[in-house]
Design a protein around this motif. Structure first.
Motif, mmCIF file in Angstrom:
data_model
loop_
_atom_site.group_PDB
_atom_site.id
_atom_site.type_symbol
_atom_site.label_atom_id
_atom_site.label_comp_id
_atom_site.label_asym_id
_atom_site.label_seq_id
_atom_site.Cartn_x
_atom_site.Cartn_y
_atom_site.Cartn_z
ATOM 1 N N ASP A 233 0.808 -1.217 0.000
ATOM 2 C CA ASP A 233 0.000 0.000 0.000
ATOM 3 C C ASP A 233 0.843 1.268 0.000
ATOM 4 O OD1 ASP A 233 -2.875 -1.066 0.429
ATOM 5 O OD2 ASP A 233 -1.675 -2.127 1.924
ATOM 6 N N GLN A 234 1.961 1.267 0.719
ATOM 7 C CA GLN A 234 2.796 2.452 0.824
ATOM 8 C C GLN A 234 4.269 2.072 0.812
ATOM 9 O OE1 GLN A 234 1.430 5.753 3.567
ATOM 10 N NE2 GLN A 234 0.371 4.035 4.531
ATOM 11 N N VAL A 235 5.094 3.050 0.440
ATOM 12 C CA VAL A 235 6.555 2.893 0.450
ATOM 13 C C VAL A 235 7.138 4.054 1.239
ATOM 14 C CG1 VAL A 235 8.659 2.814 -0.948
ATOM 15 C CG2 VAL A 235 6.551 1.741 -1.806
ATOM 16 N N VAL A 236 8.026 3.745 2.171
ATOM 17 C CA VAL A 236 8.735 4.773 2.939
ATOM 18 C C VAL A 236 10.222 4.613 2.698
ATOM 19 C CG1 VAL A 236 9.264 5.687 5.222
ATOM 20 C CG2 VAL A 236 6.973 4.860 4.728
ATOM 21 N N VAL A 237 10.888 5.714 2.362
ATOM 22 C CA VAL A 237 12.339 5.692 2.146
ATOM 23 C C VAL A 237 13.031 6.220 3.402
ATOM 24 C CG1 VAL A 237 14.253 6.449 0.698
ATOM 25 C CG2 VAL A 237 11.986 6.062 -0.317
ATOM 26 N N VAL A 238 13.955 5.427 3.931
ATOM 27 C CA VAL A 238 14.725 5.814 5.112
ATOM 28 C C VAL A 238 16.214 5.802 4.759
ATOM 29 C CG1 VAL A 238 13.007 4.955 6.740
ATOM 30 C CG2 VAL A 238 14.810 3.421 5.942
ATOM 31 N N ASP A 239 17.023 6.363 5.643
ATOM 32 C CA ASP A 239 18.468 6.420 5.376
ATOM 33 C C ASP A 239 19.099 5.045 5.375
ATOM 34 O OD1 ASP A 239 18.397 9.179 5.178
ATOM 35 O OD2 ASP A 239 18.851 9.494 7.300
ATOM 36 N N SER A 240 18.654 4.183 6.288
ATOM 37 C CA SER A 240 19.266 2.857 6.400
ATOM 38 C C SER A 240 18.288 1.880 7.033
ATOM 39 C CB SER A 240 20.541 2.932 7.254
ATOM 40 O OG SER A 240 21.057 1.638 7.498
ATOM 41 N N LEU A 241 18.308 0.643 6.561
ATOM 42 C CA LEU A 241 17.524 -0.421 7.186
ATOM 43 C C LEU A 241 18.232 -1.004 8.391
ATOM 44 C CD1 LEU A 241 16.093 -2.445 4.152
ATOM 45 C CD2 LEU A 241 15.107 -0.477 5.341
ATOM 46 N N GLY A 242 19.519 -0.691 8.531
ATOM 47 C CA GLY A 242 20.264 -1.231 9.654
ATOM 48 C C GLY A 242 21.726 -1.396 9.322
ATOM 49 N N ASP A 243 22.381 -2.308 10.013
ATOM 50 C CA ASP A 243 23.814 -2.556 9.866
ATOM 51 C C ASP A 243 24.041 -3.777 8.978
ATOM 52 O OD1 ASP A 243 26.508 -3.033 10.081
ATOM 53 O OD2 ASP A 243 26.568 -3.022 12.275
ATOM 54 N N PRO A 244 24.485 -3.561 7.731
ATOM 55 C CA PRO A 244 24.701 -4.699 6.825
ATOM 56 C C PRO A 244 25.694 -5.716 7.366
ATOM 57 C CG PRO A 244 24.779 -2.622 5.622
ATOM 58 C CD PRO A 244 24.774 -2.270 7.085
ATOM 59 N N ASN A 245 26.627 -5.274 8.205
ATOM 60 C CA ASN A 245 27.622 -6.195 8.760
ATOM 61 C C ASN A 245 27.002 -7.208 9.717
ATOM 62 O OD1 ASN A 245 29.877 -5.016 7.441
ATOM 63 N ND2 ASN A 245 29.889 -3.370 8.950
ATOM 64 N N LYS A 246 25.811 -6.903 10.207
ATOM 65 C CA LYS A 246 25.144 -7.837 11.110
ATOM 66 C C LYS A 246 23.998 -8.577 10.439
ATOM 67 C CE LYS A 246 26.308 -5.218 15.270
ATOM 68 N NZ LYS A 246 25.785 -4.465 16.441
ATOM 69 N N ILE A 247 23.727 -8.219 9.189
ATOM 70 C CA ILE A 247 22.720 -8.943 8.418
ATOM 71 C C ILE A 247 23.338 -10.228 7.867
ATOM 72 C CG2 ILE A 247 21.260 -8.908 6.353
ATOM 73 C CD1 ILE A 247 21.043 -5.852 6.783
ATOM 74 N N ALA A 248 24.468 -10.078 7.221
ATOM 75 C CA ALA A 248 25.170 -11.232 6.654
ATOM 76 C C ALA A 248 26.655 -10.934 6.686
ATOM 77 C CB ALA A 248 24.712 -11.488 5.224
ATOM 78 N N THR A 249 27.418 -11.830 7.256
ATOM 79 C CA THR A 249 28.843 -11.558 7.474
ATOM 80 C C THR A 249 29.718 -12.573 6.743
ATOM 81 O OG1 THR A 249 28.732 -12.841 9.517
ATOM 82 C CG2 THR A 249 28.462 -10.474 9.708
ATOM 83 N N GLY A 250 29.437 -12.758 5.453
ATOM 84 C CA GLY A 250 30.222 -13.735 4.710
ATOM 85 C C GLY A 250 29.721 -15.136 4.999
ATOM 86 N N ALA A 251 30.455 -16.125 4.561
ATOM 87 C CA ALA A 251 30.040 -17.514 4.754
ATOM 88 C C ALA A 251 30.112 -17.890 6.231
ATOM 89 C CB ALA A 251 30.944 -18.444 3.940
ATOM 90 N N THR A 252 29.077 -18.590 6.711
ATOM 91 C CA THR A 252 29.094 -19.097 8.068
ATOM 92 C C THR A 252 30.195 -20.138 8.188
ATOM 93 O OG1 THR A 252 26.706 -18.843 8.008
ATOM 94 C CG2 THR A 252 27.617 -20.030 9.876
ATOM 95 N N ARG A 253 31.033 -20.005 9.204
ATOM 96 C CA ARG A 253 32.212 -20.859 9.296
ATOM 97 C C ARG A 253 31.889 -22.223 9.891
ATOM 98 N NH1 ARG A 253 36.956 -16.750 11.519
ATOM 99 N NH2 ARG A 253 36.917 -15.330 9.724
ATOM 100 N N ILE A 254 32.575 -23.234 9.349
ATOM 101 C CA ILE A 254 32.496 -24.573 9.909
ATOM 102 C C ILE A 254 33.230 -24.578 11.248
ATOM 103 C CG2 ILE A 254 33.251 -26.958 9.624
ATOM 104 C CD1 ILE A 254 31.026 -26.425 7.776
#
Length: 519
Positions: A233-254
């Motif tokens: 229904d609506q779209v809101v533009v913000v400066d940032s959705l958050g911290d990309p470094n905490k969204i995905a930090t490369g491959a999960t290590r074995i």
């Protein structure tokens, strides 16, 4: 609160004040095998809109949404600990003076401890989620906050939304890429998170949907549309959705932890002995250390035997997307992506498919994917001698986990393996009775520890295969006694059974357990 005893001997309420009536758990398939008792939710009929749906701010979007006190709001958790959308929206709602809202997110990561403050302020008065942890878990377990909390699995949440038991008034959905009409994707942009599987269900059934983005792209968004414009229904533009470094930090290590590696190897040996690793098999594993390490042994075995699986499922890690690229699986069905390698795979590989949470695990549809699983590997906080599993309550009695797809996949898979170290923090992981049942023992086929493999007596065939392969099979009571000789037995936690902290819903909508406050 009137209580009754369910099929597992757990006392559960027949009604939760402020939420409604519940039926007691009667067995993993009792309700599912009966005639479908649920009527479907009514889809919102939206007025056709042309062109620009952009609101100037979150506050303006809230005003246009029609949100009122007492209504229900939802969010998705695909941005994990990097998410700043839920805190930003809740802050706006607090400033606008809202009260008595029901918060119904797909899950609550550690980044959302601010919810505790909004419960105290009265902004949030009911909580429906997959689980809680951190400061919020302590708040609820201690009784400092007296609000109804209903914990549901991912499949159970999708079922509740589709059945109208969770009626979402406004969904605020983080959109890593979005155009002016609301077409959104999770696989591109500075806050890319891959699949938006949990958000898809909210977008489809919420009465009003607000896309929140930090990456407004030219119309039309041409590729990898996760949620189409006709559901927004609506779209809101913000400066940032958050911290990309905490969204995905490369491959999960074995893991390099020797205990986890031993558990992983025992798990692989059991899979091999069961015969489940064969051409065309399907598989799901968690993102924990022991679960991930199974892929080391599994990948080598599949290469040597020229085995190609049909599909990998669930929350997808980089190791699963790597196995897709190597041709070891034909398809991945992805409801949540766990690292950057997966996000790239979603964006570029046509055999990497985004799925919504209902397709993934809702037991009340014509074919959820967990029912097609040959094998799933799951973790646990503790297990008991009846093979029941707890993933919600820690050794201190405090809420610190999430139901996720645990009970969904265990019920659906042909072989459900739970991996757990034999003890944690000096406390045996095998109990006479777990503190809270998330997944019933009837749906768990085996528990694998570093000190041996425990086979559910219901699976005599699996026990025979394991013994024939000379695997380290141990009787569960014997291993429990052996571990307790080393660790001792801790004093039981004192609960106030007159005060309910949360109720745990099984995937079919019945109550499987009650979590009480700590005295």
């Amino acid at each position: 609160m009137k209580m009754t005893e369910n099929a597992l001997g757990r006392k559960v309420p027949l009604e939760v004040p402020g939420v409604g009536a519940f039926a007691p758990y009667a067995g993993p398939f009792a309700t599912i095998n009966a005639l479908n008792p649920f009527s479907g939710a009514v889809h919102k009929v939206r007025t056709a809109q042309r062109g620009n749906k952009i609101a100037a701010s979150i506050e303006e979007a809230v005003k246009k949404s029609g949100l009122e006190n007492g209504m229900t709001i939802s969010f998705h958790h695909h941005l994990r600990d990097g998410d700043a959308v839920m805190p930003a929206v809740l802050e706006v709602l607090q400033k606008m003076g809202f009260k008595d809202l029901t918060l119904a997110p797909s899950s609550i990561p550690d980044a959302h401890e601010c919810i505790a403050d909004y419960i105290k302020s009265g902004l949030i008065s009911r909580l429906y989620t997959s689980g809680v942890r951190g400061r919020l878990g302590k708040l609820i377990s201690s009784g400092e906050a007296d609000i109804p909390v209903v914990i549901r699995s991912h499949g159970g949440r999708a079922r509740a939304i589709e059945a109208g038991q969770i009626s979402i008034d406004v969904a605020f959905l983080a959109a890593p890429a979005c155009d002016k009409t609301g077409n959104m994707s999770g696989s591109s942009g500075p806050s890319a998170c891959g699949s938006l599987g949990y958000a898809m269900t909210d977008a489809r059934y919420a009465k009003h949907v607000v896309a929140v983005t930090d990456n407004l792209v030219e119309y039309p968004l041409a590729q990898n549309i996760s949620i189409p414009q006709y559901e927004v229904d609506q779209v809101v533009v913000v400066d940032s959705l958050g911290d990309p470094n905490k969204i995905a930090t490369g491959a999960t290590r074995i893991t390099r932890n020797p205990v986890d590696l031993r558990i992983a190897y025992n798990t692989f040996l059991l899979m091999k002995a069961s015969g489940v690793v064969r051409p065309g098999y399907s598989f799901q594993m968690g993102s924990g250390g022991a679960s991930l390490a199974v892929s080391i042994y599994l990948e080598e075995y599949m290469k040597n035997k020229n085995i190609v699986g049909a599909f990998g499922l669930g929350g997808i890690t980089g190791h699963m997307s790597s196995m897709l690229e190597k041709g070891l699986f034909r398809t991945l069905f992805d409801v949540q992506s766990f690292d950057t390698a997966v996000t790239s795979s979603v964006a570029s590989n046509p055999n990497h498919t985004e799925i919504d949470s209902s397709w993934y695990a809702n037991p009340f549809n014509a074919g959820c994917l967990v029912n097609d699983l040959d094998c799933v590997i799951l973790s646990a906080l503790e297990v008991d001698v009846d093979f029941n599993v707890n993933v919600l309550v820690g050794n201190d009695g405090v809420l610190r986990g999430a139901s996720g797809g645990h009970s969904d996949t265990a019920a659906g898979a042909s072989l459900a393996i739970v991996v757990v170290p034999s003890f944690r923090g000096g406390i045996c992981s095998i109990k006479d009775s777990v503190k809270s049942i998330t997944t019933p023992g009837e749906t768990v086929d085996a528990i694998v520890t570093e000190r041996g493999i425990l086979i559910n007596p219901l699976r005599a065939d699996l026990l025979e295969s394991a013994r024939k392969a000379k695997l380290p099979v141990v009787e569960i009571h014997d291993l429990k006694a052996k571990i307790e000789e080393m660790t001792g037995i801790p004093e039981p936690i004192a609960y106030d059974e007159s005060k309910v902290a949360a109720v745990v819903e099984y995937r079919d909508g019945t109550l499987i357990d009650t979590i009480y406050r700590i005295k």
